[in-house]
Design a protein around this motif. Structure first.
Motif, PDB file in Angstrom:
ATOM      1  N   THR A  90      63.366  20.724 -18.686  1.00  0.00           N
ATOM      2  CA  THR A  90      62.772  21.866 -19.376  1.00  0.00           C
ATOM      3  C   THR A  90      61.933  22.739 -18.460  1.00  0.00           C
ATOM      4  O   THR A  90      61.592  23.871 -18.822  1.00  0.00           O
ATOM      5  CB  THR A  90      61.882  21.383 -20.542  1.00  0.00           C
ATOM      6  N   ILE A  91      61.582  22.234 -17.266  1.00  0.00           N
ATOM      7  CA  ILE A  91      60.729  23.003 -16.368  1.00  0.00           C
ATOM      8  C   ILE A  91      61.336  24.366 -16.055  1.00  0.00           C
ATOM      9  O   ILE A  91      60.660  25.401 -16.102  1.00  0.00           O
ATOM     10  CB  ILE A  91      60.474  22.214 -15.060  1.00  0.00           C
ATOM     11  N   SER A  92      62.645  24.372 -15.750  1.00  0.00           N
ATOM     12  CA  SER A  92      63.273  25.622 -15.339  1.00  0.00           C
ATOM     13  C   SER A  92      63.989  26.351 -16.470  1.00  0.00           C
ATOM     14  O   SER A  92      64.302  27.535 -16.322  1.00  0.00           O
ATOM     15  CB  SER A  92      64.263  25.364 -14.193  1.00  0.00           C
ATOM     16  N   LEU A  93      64.251  25.670 -17.586  1.00  0.00           N
ATOM     17  CA  LEU A  93      64.928  26.387 -18.679  1.00  0.00           C
ATOM     18  C   LEU A  93      63.974  26.894 -19.759  1.00  0.00           C
ATOM     19  O   LEU A  93      64.350  27.708 -20.599  1.00  0.00           O
ATOM     20  CB  LEU A  93      66.034  25.537 -19.307  1.00  0.00           C
ATOM     21  N   LEU A  94      62.716  26.431 -19.723  1.00  0.00           N
ATOM     22  CA  LEU A  94      61.770  26.850 -20.746  1.00  0.00           C
ATOM     23  C   LEU A  94      61.535  28.365 -20.777  1.00  0.00           C
ATOM     24  O   LEU A  94      61.434  28.935 -21.868  1.00  0.00           O
ATOM     25  CB  LEU A  94      60.433  26.118 -20.579  1.00  0.00           C
ATOM     26  N   PRO A  95      61.408  29.043 -19.626  1.00  0.00           N
ATOM     27  CA  PRO A  95      61.245  30.493 -19.727  1.00  0.00           C
ATOM     28  C   PRO A  95      62.370  31.162 -20.524  1.00  0.00           C
ATOM     29  O   PRO A  95      62.117  32.059 -21.330  1.00  0.00           O
ATOM     30  CB  PRO A  95      61.249  30.937 -18.255  1.00  0.00           C
ATOM     31  N   SER A  96      63.606  30.698 -20.329  1.00  0.00           N
ATOM     32  CA  SER A  96      64.732  31.261 -21.079  1.00  0.00           C
ATOM     33  C   SER A  96      64.673  30.860 -22.542  1.00  0.00           C
ATOM     34  O   SER A  96      64.966  31.669 -23.438  1.00  0.00           O
ATOM     35  CB  SER A  96      66.056  30.799 -20.460  1.00  0.00           C
ATOM     36  N   ALA A  97      64.298  29.605 -22.803  1.00  0.00           N
ATOM     37  CA  ALA A  97      64.209  29.138 -24.184  1.00  0.00           C
ATOM     38  C   ALA A  97      63.126  29.894 -24.948  1.00  0.00           C
ATOM     39  O   ALA A  97      63.324  30.309 -26.102  1.00  0.00           O
ATOM     40  CB  ALA A  97      63.924  27.637 -24.215  1.00  0.00           C
ATOM     41  N   VAL A  98      61.976  30.093 -24.308  1.00  0.00           N
ATOM     42  CA  VAL A  98      60.876  30.820 -24.944  1.00  0.00           C
ATOM     43  C   VAL A  98      61.275  32.263 -25.236  1.00  0.00           C
ATOM     44  O   VAL A  98      60.919  32.833 -26.273  1.00  0.00           O
ATOM     45  CB  VAL A  98      59.618  30.760 -24.055  1.00  0.00           C
ATOM     46  N   ALA A  99      62.035  32.856 -24.312  1.00  0.00           N
ATOM     47  CA  ALA A  99      62.485  34.228 -24.527  1.00  0.00           C
ATOM     48  C   ALA A  99      63.376  34.343 -25.763  1.00  0.00           C
ATOM     49  O   ALA A  99      63.393  35.384 -26.432  1.00  0.00           O
ATOM     50  CB  ALA A  99      63.239  34.726 -23.294  1.00  0.00           C
ATOM     51  N   GLU A 100      64.088  33.257 -26.094  1.00  0.00           N
ATOM     52  CA  GLU A 100      64.995  33.296 -27.250  1.00  0.00           C
ATOM     53  C   GLU A 100      64.319  32.863 -28.542  1.00  0.00           C
ATOM     54  O   GLU A 100      64.492  33.513 -29.585  1.00  0.00           O
ATOM     55  CB  GLU A 100      66.211  32.405 -26.996  1.00  0.00           C
ATOM     56  N   ILE A 101      63.565  31.766 -28.501  1.00  0.00           N
ATOM     57  CA  ILE A 101      63.024  31.213 -29.747  1.00  0.00           C
ATOM     58  C   ILE A 101      61.510  31.356 -29.862  1.00  0.00           C
ATOM     59  O   ILE A 101      60.920  30.967 -30.875  1.00  0.00           O
ATOM     60  CB  ILE A 101      63.405  29.718 -29.906  1.00  0.00           C
ATOM     61  N   GLY A 102      60.836  31.913 -28.834  1.00  0.00           N
ATOM     62  CA  GLY A 102      59.398  32.105 -28.889  1.00  0.00           C
ATOM     63  C   GLY A 102      58.635  30.815 -28.625  1.00  0.00           C
ATOM     64  O   GLY A 102      59.200  29.794 -28.243  1.00  0.00           O
ATOM     65  N   GLY A 103      57.294  30.884 -28.804  1.00  0.00           N
ATOM     66  CA  GLY A 103      56.456  29.690 -28.665  1.00  0.00           C
ATOM     67  C   GLY A 103      55.850  29.500 -27.293  1.00  0.00           C
ATOM     68  O   GLY A 103      55.664  28.356 -26.864  1.00  0.00           O
ATOM     69  N   GLN A 104      55.486  30.587 -26.590  1.00  0.00           N
ATOM     70  CA  GLN A 104      54.916  30.424 -25.255  1.00  0.00           C
ATOM     71  C   GLN A 104      53.610  29.644 -25.265  1.00  0.00           C
ATOM     72  O   GLN A 104      53.322  28.901 -24.335  1.00  0.00           O
ATOM     73  CB  GLN A 104      54.689  31.792 -24.613  1.00  0.00           C
ATOM     74  N   ARG A 105      52.826  29.766 -26.336  1.00  0.00           N
ATOM     75  CA  ARG A 105      51.560  29.020 -26.410  1.00  0.00           C
ATOM     76  C   ARG A 105      51.791  27.518 -26.467  1.00  0.00           C
ATOM     77  O   ARG A 105      50.905  26.729 -26.163  1.00  0.00           O
ATOM     78  CB  ARG A 105      50.765  29.467 -27.635  1.00  0.00           C
ATOM     79  N   LEU A 106      52.989  27.107 -26.855  1.00  0.00           N
ATOM     80  CA  LEU A 106      53.323  25.682 -26.938  1.00  0.00           C
ATOM     81  C   LEU A 106      54.072  25.210 -25.696  1.00  0.00           C
ATOM     82  O   LEU A 106      54.679  24.140 -25.712  1.00  0.00           O
ATOM     83  CB  LEU A 106      54.168  25.419 -28.191  1.00  0.00           C
ATOM     84  N   TYR A 107      54.032  25.986 -24.638  1.00  0.00           N
ATOM     85  CA  TYR A 107      54.797  25.720 -23.418  1.00  0.00           C
ATOM     86  C   TYR A 107      54.562  24.296 -22.910  1.00  0.00           C
ATOM     87  O   TYR A 107      55.508  23.532 -22.677  1.00  0.00           O
ATOM     88  CB  TYR A 107      54.390  26.746 -22.361  1.00  0.00           C
ATOM     89  N   ALA A 108      53.301  23.933 -22.711  1.00  0.00           N
ATOM     90  CA  ALA A 108      53.003  22.613 -22.152  1.00  0.00           C
ATOM     91  C   ALA A 108      53.324  21.486 -23.123  1.00  0.00           C
ATOM     92  O   ALA A 108      53.549  20.339 -22.718  1.00  0.00           O
ATOM     93  CB  ALA A 108      51.529  22.536 -21.737  1.00  0.00           C
ATOM     94  N   TRP A 109      53.365  21.795 -24.430  1.00  0.00           N
ATOM     95  CA  TRP A 109      53.609  20.758 -25.421  1.00  0.00           C
ATOM     96  C   TRP A 109      55.016  20.188 -25.327  1.00  0.00           C
ATOM     97  O   TRP A 109      55.261  19.054 -25.739  1.00  0.00           O
ATOM     98  CB  TRP A 109      53.369  21.325 -26.834  1.00  0.00           C
ATOM     99  N   VAL A 110      55.947  20.949 -24.817  1.00  0.00           N
ATOM    100  CA  VAL A 110      57.318  20.449 -24.688  1.00  0.00           C
ATOM    101  C   VAL A 110      57.343  19.198 -23.819  1.00  0.00           C
ATOM    102  O   VAL A 110      58.111  18.266 -24.070  1.00  0.00           O
ATOM    103  CB  VAL A 110      58.239  21.547 -24.105  1.00  0.00           C
TER     104      VAL A 110
END
Length: 465
Positions: free
Chosen positions: A41-61
């Motif tokens: 998820t380290i490198s795909l999270l920026p793309s996932a957040v761009a699609e489904i939102g939730g940047q404030r929960l970034y570290a929670w993943v």
């Protein structure tokens, strides 16, 4: 010591020979699957957040994944005793596969967190079984090299995870990264019956093992408190939650020492090096969690494409793997002690160098320095991990504590990773201004964290010097 009889020194050929090759393949594969998923998820999270939102929960993943892993890891000893290696692995792989399916089809960040939690529960069993089976199946002469093999899979996972995540994100298919894990889980499950034995026929079932509920509740709540602190922007609330997290850890130590069902072996609370071994492992593991933001910094500051940023995040893993393999081959005790003592300093230097070179519009030459600094950080943890793991399994007072001491390595690793991820979220969210400030602060604070590990590593080596 769990085994006092003299044993011959056996090299890599003995570990990877016909007698133990099947078991080693599954042990290494289970940990590699778990570690790859953690860092995927380290490198795909920026793309996932761009699609489904939730940047404030970034570290929670990462945090929910690790907390669920810790809870599940404490059931490893009981599961292994009652089901045997074969069915224990199949159960862990089954839960992990279900979580991967949920993550694949998650329409929102909240549901992605649910999938990650289920993945963590299955993955915690897989990761814990690695050390538990080393302790129960392999001779003590192979513990160091087997620990190196299993631990090196964390390095492999941190290479494959960010790189694979970056590739999937590059082509706009981040969901298929989790789908690929479903396929790999199925392949792994098909191999297990041929590689691991079941329970011995006619073997008497052990009495039900108690789960350290209160210890786990305190640890999990502490990790979540720090993660919540990373979401809030109000300074007073953030500080209060950080203090609460520390208080909960102290309460855990008190409760775990007094209860019969504990996470840590009783020897860890007595005079001796074991507690310092765990502290060193924990601090160094927490310091590596800065790596979860490296691809984000690579994309934001150096304007790297996702796949390139993913490979940048793998630099730490390359160093970890190389340091692990080289260090595990060292046999002179004085050299080993020196490696363990200096490892936190090497990590701190790597993190410090990375922090000093975080600038906006980073040129490619400076990106190369980032990679070198991250590799140095990985070498630091790799050069000490196999020796500390072997010491932890071998320095308990009571041989019956050997299994608990081995399982506790994984528990300490996972919970401190969760704390590191939560702390990284706090620092990032409190200092993020859209420039290099957050990156500099993050690397600086984690360099200090690694440097504190020098005190613990020195105390851990006193019995070995």
């Amino acid at each position: 010591m769990t085994q006092t009889d003299p044993v011959p020194i056996v090299g890599w050929r003995g570990l990877l020979g016909p007698k133990y090759l099947g078991a080693c393949t599954v042990l290494a594969g289970g940990v590699a699957l778990y570690a790859t998923n953690e860092f995927l998820t380290i490198s795909l999270l920026p793309s996932a957040v761009a699609e489904i939102g939730g940047q404030r929960l970034y570290a929670w993943v990462t945090t929910v994944y690790l907390v669920a892993s810790v809870v599940a890891a404490t059931t490893v000893s009981a599961t292994l005793a009652r089901l045997g290696p074969r069915w224990s692995y199949l159960c862990g792989l089954g839960v992990f596969g279900v979580g991967s399916v949920l993550a694949t089809f998650a329409p929102t960040m909240e549901l992605l967190l649910v999938g990650r939690t289920v993945q963590g529960a299955g993955g915690g069993v897989l990761a814990g079984l690695g050390y538990a089976v080393i302790n129960s199946v392999l001779p003590q002469s192979l513990w160091t090299k087997a620990s190196a093999l299993v631990s090196a899979m964390w390095g492999v996972g941190t290479i494959v995870g960010p790189a694979a995540g970056g590739l999937f994100a590059q082509f706009g298919s981040w969901r298929w990264a989790f789908g690929a894990l479903v396929i790999l889980t199925a392949v792994m499950a098909a191999l297990v019956p041929f590689a691991l034995p079941g329970r011995e026929p006619g073997a008497e079932l052990p009495p039900p093992s108690r789960i350290p509920v209160w210890s786990l509740l305190l640890l999990g709540t502490a990790a979540l408190a720090i993660s919540v602190a990373g979401i809030l922007r109000h300074l007073a609330f953030t500080v209060a939650l950080l203090v609460a997290g520390v208080a909960l850890v102290l309460a855990f130590l008190v409760v775990d020492r007094r209860t019969s069902a504990s996470v840590l072996p009783p020897t860890a609370f007595r005079p001796g090096p074991l507690k310092w071994i765990y502290v060193t492992l924990g601090l160094l593991m927490a310091a590596t969690m800065v790596d979860m933001y490296v691809p984000l910094f690579g994309q934001r500051l150096a304007h790297l494409v996702p796949v390139a940023a993913g490979f940048l995040g793998a630099a730490l893993a390359v160093g970890w793997t190389l340091g692990e393999i080289a260090s595990a081959s060292v046999t002179k005790q004085r050299v080993i002690v020196g490696l363990v003592v200096t490892a936190p300093v090497v990590m701190a230097c790597g993190l410090g160098l990375a922090g000093l070179t975080q600038i906006e519009d980073t040129p490619i030459g400076v990106v190369a320095v980032w990679a070198l600094a991250l590799a140095m950080t990985g070498i630091g943890i790799g050069m000490t991990w196999p020796h500390l793991s072997a010491w932890a399994m071998g320095c308990v007072d009571d041989p019956s504590e050997g299994g608990t001491a081995a399982a506790a390595i994984n528990t300490v690793q996972l919970i401190c990773g969760a704390f590191g991820a939560g702390l990284a979220g706090v620092v990032f969210n409190m200092t993020d201004r859209g420039d290099a400030t957050a990156a500099r602060c993050l690397f600086a604070i984690f360099a200090v964290l690694a440097l504190v590990g020098t005190v613990a590593s020195f105390r851990a080596t006193r019995a070995e010097a």
